[in-house]
Design a protein around this motif. Structure first.
Motif, short mmCIF file in Angstrom:
data_model
loop_
_atom_site.label_atom_id
_atom_site.label_comp_id
_atom_site.label_asym_id
_atom_site.label_seq_id
_atom_site.Cartn_x
_atom_site.Cartn_y
_atom_site.Cartn_z
N MET A 1 41.20 40.13 -9.76
CA MET A 1 40.56 39.61 -10.84
C MET A 1 40.87 40.41 -12.30
N ASP A 2 41.47 39.72 -13.41
CA ASP A 2 41.58 40.48 -14.41
C ASP A 2 40.22 40.87 -15.44
N ASN A 3 40.46 41.45 -16.30
CA ASN A 3 39.33 42.25 -16.96
C ASN A 3 38.67 41.05 -17.97
N LEU A 4 39.43 40.05 -18.55
CA LEU A 4 38.76 38.94 -19.24
C LEU A 4 37.91 38.17 -18.45
N LYS A 5 38.31 37.82 -17.02
CA LYS A 5 37.48 36.99 -16.29
C LYS A 5 36.48 37.73 -15.92
N LYS A 6 36.63 39.01 -15.61
CA LYS A 6 35.23 39.81 -15.33
C LYS A 6 34.38 39.75 -16.51
N ARG A 7 34.80 39.95 -17.67
CA ARG A 7 34.04 40.16 -18.78
C ARG A 7 33.19 38.76 -19.24
N LEU A 9 32.44 36.42 -16.71
CA LEU A 9 31.27 36.41 -15.84
C LEU A 9 30.29 37.34 -15.97
N THR A 10 30.65 38.59 -16.59
CA THR A 10 29.51 39.59 -16.82
C THR A 10 28.57 38.88 -17.98
N TRP A 194 30.18 43.17 -13.87
CA TRP A 194 30.98 44.35 -14.04
C TRP A 194 30.96 44.99 -15.09
N ASP A 195 30.88 46.38 -14.77
CA ASP A 195 30.74 47.25 -16.20
C ASP A 195 32.26 47.51 -16.90
N VAL A 196 32.75 46.33 -17.08
CA VAL A 196 34.03 46.39 -17.72
C VAL A 196 34.25 47.25 -18.66
N PRO A 197 35.55 47.92 -18.92
CA PRO A 197 35.66 49.15 -19.75
C PRO A 197 35.84 48.56 -21.09
N PRO A 198 35.15 49.28 -22.16
CA PRO A 198 35.01 48.84 -23.50
C PRO A 198 36.36 48.99 -24.16
N LEU A 199 37.16 48.15 -23.74
CA LEU A 199 38.52 48.10 -24.56
C LEU A 199 39.26 47.09 -24.33
#
Length: 478
Positions: A1-7, A9-10, A194-199
């Motif tokens: 799952m890419d970071n955009l989707k994780k973001r 959903l978060t 998810w604690d997605v990276p802030p970048l």
């Protein structure tokens, strides 16, 4: 799952958290007074019960924020804080005594303190230009919870059975209902947060931004023990650039970078919170919530006295108010794409001040017949609610920009604690002055005029500091 989707959903999960907090307020508030009477509690216990939740929340907010700033994670904090919501609402369901009921609101309020960690996470995970839109959507989620909460009461009031040794009726059922909702939320957080990276791919990592802040000297102590240039600087820079390429693939690799610096190194509370622009925004936070809770306290006695509203009339009124506030938040979300935060703050203060003037002129001594009195009341309430989203969203967004990003959780905890004090004092102020609206509304107008003057005098400072540009100039000069 890419970071955009994780973001995404978060953010959806965060919206659920705020929505459930609104539902909790909406299902417990209508029945808590009668519940206390059944438990033979004196009248002042109502105020204690309502204030207990805010009190524990304002005390724990900075602690949860401090925790998240150090760990740079919020998922574990949310799971931990939700346990207090679960236990507190189960205590409310048991309700053997008035003291247990009071304790239940204290315990549940601890869970609300995690909101500071969530706002800190949102600040670290969003770009400044999109922050107001996201904050507006999150705040609208809580208003949506306040709106749908009464609908749950329609079936909760029909409960009349036993669950083992416990009695489930219209007074205890809100507790077990919210307990189950918070348990369900635990699984949602585990699965979708998810604690997605802030970048992002175009902006680089927060770690690099913090390095630039240190080089620029913005919000940092100028007297550093380490030299500005050292033999290991090139190696450190290479290490960061190497790690950043991998951060987009796996957020867990962010941890070693996050531990490089202590977020509270050289942190000074006086330097952070006694700056002119921060004082203005904290004052706006206090006055907004003070006036809002005071009006909520005043409205029900006024509608009963002047218009003969009962439970149905008040429920309909609160439902329409909720719809207006939600639409207001989404209007502000759309408007924030083209209008600056400080401009929206100024507009909101003008609208709220006009609403107070209207109420002073037409509601303190109603005259002109039922139709005119009701129309004047509707216009006053409409104006008050119209200004609320402008002030609420803009001051939160601005506060996240003028305070240090690396200690954002703690700063948001302080901001929410100031708001917690306001939600305690507002009802106390209005509750004793429902028969003297000139004094009550006059104080509210005086506070609004004070913050309007403060905003006008500090208008030039109510903007995001140019940290990155400063850092770049520092790099080129070195």
């Amino acid at each position: 799952m890419d970071n955009l989707k994780k973001r995404n959903l978060t953010f959806f999960t965060i919206g659920l958290i705020f929505m459930f907090s609104g539902v909790e307020y909406a299902v417990i508030l209508p029945t808590i007074w009668r519940y206390l009477q059944i438990l033979e509690a004196p009248p002042y216990f109502l105020g204690l019960g309502l204030s207990a939740f805010s009190l524990s929340g304002l005390l724990t907010g900075p602690l949860f924020g401090y925790w998240s700033d150090h760990s740079k994670t919020t998922k574990g904090i949310i799971l931990f804080s939700n346990v207090f919501e679960i236990v507190g609402n189960f205590m409310y369901f048991i309700g053997y005594s008035k003291w247990l009921l009071l304790g239940s609101r204290l315990v549940a309020g601890i869970g609300a303190g995690a909101g500071s960690s969530i706002f800190g996470f949102l600040t670290r995970s969003t770009r400044p230009e999109e922050r107001a839109r996201i904050f507006a959507a999150i705040m609208a989620c809580r208003q949506a919870g306040l709106l749908v909460g009464p609908a749950f009461n329609l079936f909760l009031r029909l409960c009349d059975f036993r669950l083992g040794p416990f009695v489930v009726n219209k007074y205890t059922s809100p507790g077990i209902f919210m307990c189950l909702l918070w348990v369900l939320l635990q699984f949602v957080v585990l699965a979708l947060y998810w604690d997605v990276p802030p970048l992002s791919a175009t902006e680089g990592s927060t770690a690099m931004a913090e390095i630039k802040q240190d080089e620029c000297g913005v919000e940092e102590d100028e007297e550093e023990e380490a030299p500005l240039m050292g033999p290991d600087q090139d190696q450190a820079a290479h290490t960061y650039s190497t790690v950043n390429a991998d951060l987009l693939e796996n957020s867990s690799e962010m941890q070693p970078v996050r531990r490089v610096s202590n977020p509270f190194k050289n942190f000074s509370a006086s330097r952070e919170f006694l700056r002119e622009e921060v004082v203005v925004l904290l004052t706006a936070q206090f006055i907004t919530l003070f006036n809002q809770t005071a009006l909520e306290t005043m409205v029900t006695p006024m509608t009963q006295r002047y218009f003969g509203f009962g439970e149905l009339g008040n429920s309909l009124m609160y439902g329409l108010c909720g719809v207006e506030v939600i639409l207001g938040f989404f209007f502000v979300r759309w408007l924030s794409r083209t209008v600056s935060d400080r401009a929206m703050l100024a507009v909101g203060l003008v609208i709220c001040s006009a609403a107070c003037v209207w109420c002073l002129a037409f509601l303190c001594e109603p005259r002109g017949g039922y139709e005119w009195e009701l129309s004047a009341f509707i216009i006053g309430v409409f104006l008050q609610l119209l200004g609320l989203p402008f002030v609420a969203v803009s001051q939160v967004s601005l506060f996240s920009k003028v305070t240090a990003e690396k200690t954002q959780g703690f700063s948001q905890g302080v901001r929410r604690s100031v708001g917690g004090v306001a939600t305690i004092l507002g009802p106390l102020w209005a509750g004793g002055l429902t028969n003297n609206l000139y004094i009550m509304l006059g104080m509210m107008l005086a506070l609004l005029l004070m913050i309007s003057v403060m905003t006008a005098l500090s208008y030039e400072r109510l903007t995001e500091p140019r940290r990155v540009e400063c850092a770049l100039s520092s790099d080129s000069g070195g």
